[in-house]
Structure formats: C-alpha cells, structure tokens
Design a protein around this motif. Structure first.
Motif, short mmCIF file in Angstrom:
data_model
loop_
_atom_site.label_atom_id
_atom_site.label_comp_id
_atom_site.label_asym_id
_atom_site.label_seq_id
_atom_site.Cartn_x
_atom_site.Cartn_y
_atom_site.Cartn_z
N MET A 1 0.83 -1.20 0.00
CA MET A 1 0.00 0.00 0.00
C MET A 1 0.87 1.26 0.00
O MET A 1 0.61 2.17 -0.76
N ASN A 2 1.90 1.28 0.84
CA ASN A 2 2.76 2.45 0.93
C ASN A 2 3.54 2.66 -0.37
O ASN A 2 3.78 3.79 -0.78
N ALA A 3 3.94 1.59 -1.03
CA ALA A 3 4.65 1.71 -2.29
C ALA A 3 3.75 2.31 -3.37
O ALA A 3 4.22 3.05 -4.23
N GLU A 4 2.46 2.00 -3.31
CA GLU A 4 1.52 2.57 -4.27
C GLU A 4 1.43 4.09 -4.12
O GLU A 4 1.37 4.81 -5.12
N VAL A 5 1.44 4.57 -2.89
CA VAL A 5 1.39 6.01 -2.65
C VAL A 5 2.66 6.66 -3.16
O VAL A 5 2.62 7.72 -3.80
N GLY A 6 3.81 6.03 -2.94
CA GLY A 6 5.07 6.56 -3.43
C GLY A 6 5.09 6.61 -4.95
O GLY A 6 5.60 7.57 -5.53
N ASN A 7 4.55 5.58 -5.59
CA ASN A 7 4.49 5.57 -7.05
C ASN A 7 3.58 6.68 -7.56
O ASN A 7 3.87 7.31 -8.57
N MET A 8 2.47 6.90 -6.88
CA MET A 8 1.53 7.94 -7.29
C MET A 8 2.17 9.32 -7.15
O MET A 8 2.04 10.16 -8.05
N VAL A 9 2.88 9.56 -6.07
CA VAL A 9 3.55 10.84 -5.87
C VAL A 9 4.59 11.05 -6.96
O VAL A 9 4.73 12.13 -7.52
N GLY A 10 5.33 10.00 -7.29
CA GLY A 10 6.32 10.08 -8.35
C GLY A 10 5.69 10.41 -9.69
O GLY A 10 6.23 11.22 -10.47
N LEU A 11 4.55 9.80 -9.99
CA LEU A 11 3.86 10.09 -11.24
C LEU A 11 3.36 11.53 -11.29
O LEU A 11 3.42 12.18 -12.34
N VAL A 12 2.85 12.02 -10.18
CA VAL A 12 2.38 13.40 -10.13
C VAL A 12 3.55 14.36 -10.36
O VAL A 12 3.44 15.32 -11.14
N LEU A 13 4.67 14.11 -9.70
CA LEU A 13 5.83 14.97 -9.88
C LEU A 13 6.36 14.91 -11.31
O LEU A 13 6.76 15.92 -11.88
N LEU A 14 6.33 13.73 -11.90
CA LEU A 14 6.74 13.58 -13.29
C LEU A 14 5.81 14.37 -14.22
O LEU A 14 6.25 15.03 -15.15
N GLY A 15 4.51 14.33 -13.93
CA GLY A 15 3.55 15.09 -14.72
C GLY A 15 3.78 16.59 -14.62
O GLY A 15 3.72 17.30 -15.62
N VAL A 16 4.09 17.06 -13.42
CA VAL A 16 4.37 18.49 -13.24
C VAL A 16 5.63 18.87 -14.01
O VAL A 16 5.68 19.91 -14.67
N LEU A 17 6.64 18.02 -13.97
CA LEU A 17 7.88 18.29 -14.70
C LEU A 17 7.65 18.33 -16.21
O LEU A 17 8.15 19.22 -16.91
N VAL A 18 6.85 17.40 -16.71
CA VAL A 18 6.56 17.37 -18.15
C VAL A 18 5.79 18.62 -18.57
O VAL A 18 6.09 19.23 -19.61
N HIS A 19 4.82 19.03 -17.75
CA HIS A 19 4.06 20.25 -18.08
C HIS A 19 4.94 21.49 -18.04
O HIS A 19 4.81 22.38 -18.90
N ALA A 20 5.84 21.56 -17.08
CA ALA A 20 6.74 22.71 -16.99
C ALA A 20 7.68 22.76 -18.20
O ALA A 20 7.88 23.83 -18.80
N ALA A 21 8.23 21.62 -18.56
CA ALA A 21 9.12 21.57 -19.72
C ALA A 21 8.36 21.92 -21.01
O ALA A 21 8.87 22.64 -21.87
N GLY A 22 7.15 21.41 -21.14
CA GLY A 22 6.34 21.73 -22.31
C GLY A 22 5.99 23.21 -22.37
O GLY A 22 5.99 23.82 -23.45
N GLY A 23 5.69 23.80 -21.23
CA GLY A 23 5.39 25.23 -21.18
C GLY A 23 6.60 26.06 -21.59
O GLY A 23 6.47 27.03 -22.35
N CYS A 24 7.77 25.67 -21.10
CA CYS A 24 9.00 26.38 -21.49
C CYS A 24 9.26 26.25 -22.99
O CYS A 24 9.68 27.21 -23.64
N ALA A 25 9.05 25.06 -23.51
CA ALA A 25 9.25 24.85 -24.95
C ALA A 25 8.27 25.72 -25.76
O ALA A 25 8.65 26.29 -26.79
N CYS A 26 7.05 25.84 -25.27
CA CYS A 26 6.07 26.68 -25.97
C CYS A 26 6.46 28.15 -25.91
O CYS A 26 6.22 28.90 -26.88
N VAL A 27 7.05 28.59 -24.80
CA VAL A 27 7.49 29.98 -24.70
C VAL A 27 8.57 30.25 -25.76
O VAL A 27 8.53 31.26 -26.47
N VAL A 28 9.52 29.33 -25.88
CA VAL A 28 10.58 29.50 -26.87
C VAL A 28 10.00 29.47 -28.29
O VAL A 28 10.35 30.29 -29.14
#
Length: 71
Positions: free
Chosen positions: A1-28
């Motif tokens: 159960m605890n590993a599932e929460v850790g995986n979910m947090v990792g996925l959320v952080l990965l999603g935030v990183l992808v959105h930030a990188a995509g936003g920066c690419a769009c600015v350029v």
C-alpha cells in the motif's frame, strides 16, 4: 500500500515536470512565431510563472516581518 502512494507521488511529480518543460518549450517556440495555440500556452505559462514569483516575494516579505518583529 505504501509503495503505491510513493508511485503515485512520483507520477504526479513527473507530470508536473513534463508540463513545466512543455510550457518552457512553448514559450521559446512562440518567441520564434509559433502557431496560435503555442502562443496561448506560452501566455499561460508566463502568467503562472509571474504568479509564482509574486507569491514567493510576498512570502519572503512576510517571513522578514515576523523575524524582525520578534527581535
């Protein structure tokens, strides 16, 4: 159960990183004259970054007030 929460947090952080990188690419890309949707994403990205900057500046100001009040 605890590993599932850790995986979910990792996925959320990965999603935030992808959105930030995509936003920066769009600015350029928008700076070089991209399509309308890229300019829209760039505008939203720049507005969000400005909000983050302002909130960080306000947070630092309030922290400085509380530390100087306590002395």
């Amino acid at each position: 159960m605890n590993a599932e929460v850790g995986n979910m947090v990792g996925l959320v952080l990965l999603g935030v990183l992808v959105h930030a990188a995509g936003g920066c690419a769009c600015v350029v890309w928008a700076e070089r004259g991209g399509p309308r949707w890229v300019r829209g994403v760039a505008t939203v990205t720049l507005a969000a970054s400005e909000l983050v900057r302002r909130s960080e500046k306000n947070r630092r100001r309030s922290l400085n007030r509380t530390t100087s009040d306590g002395e």
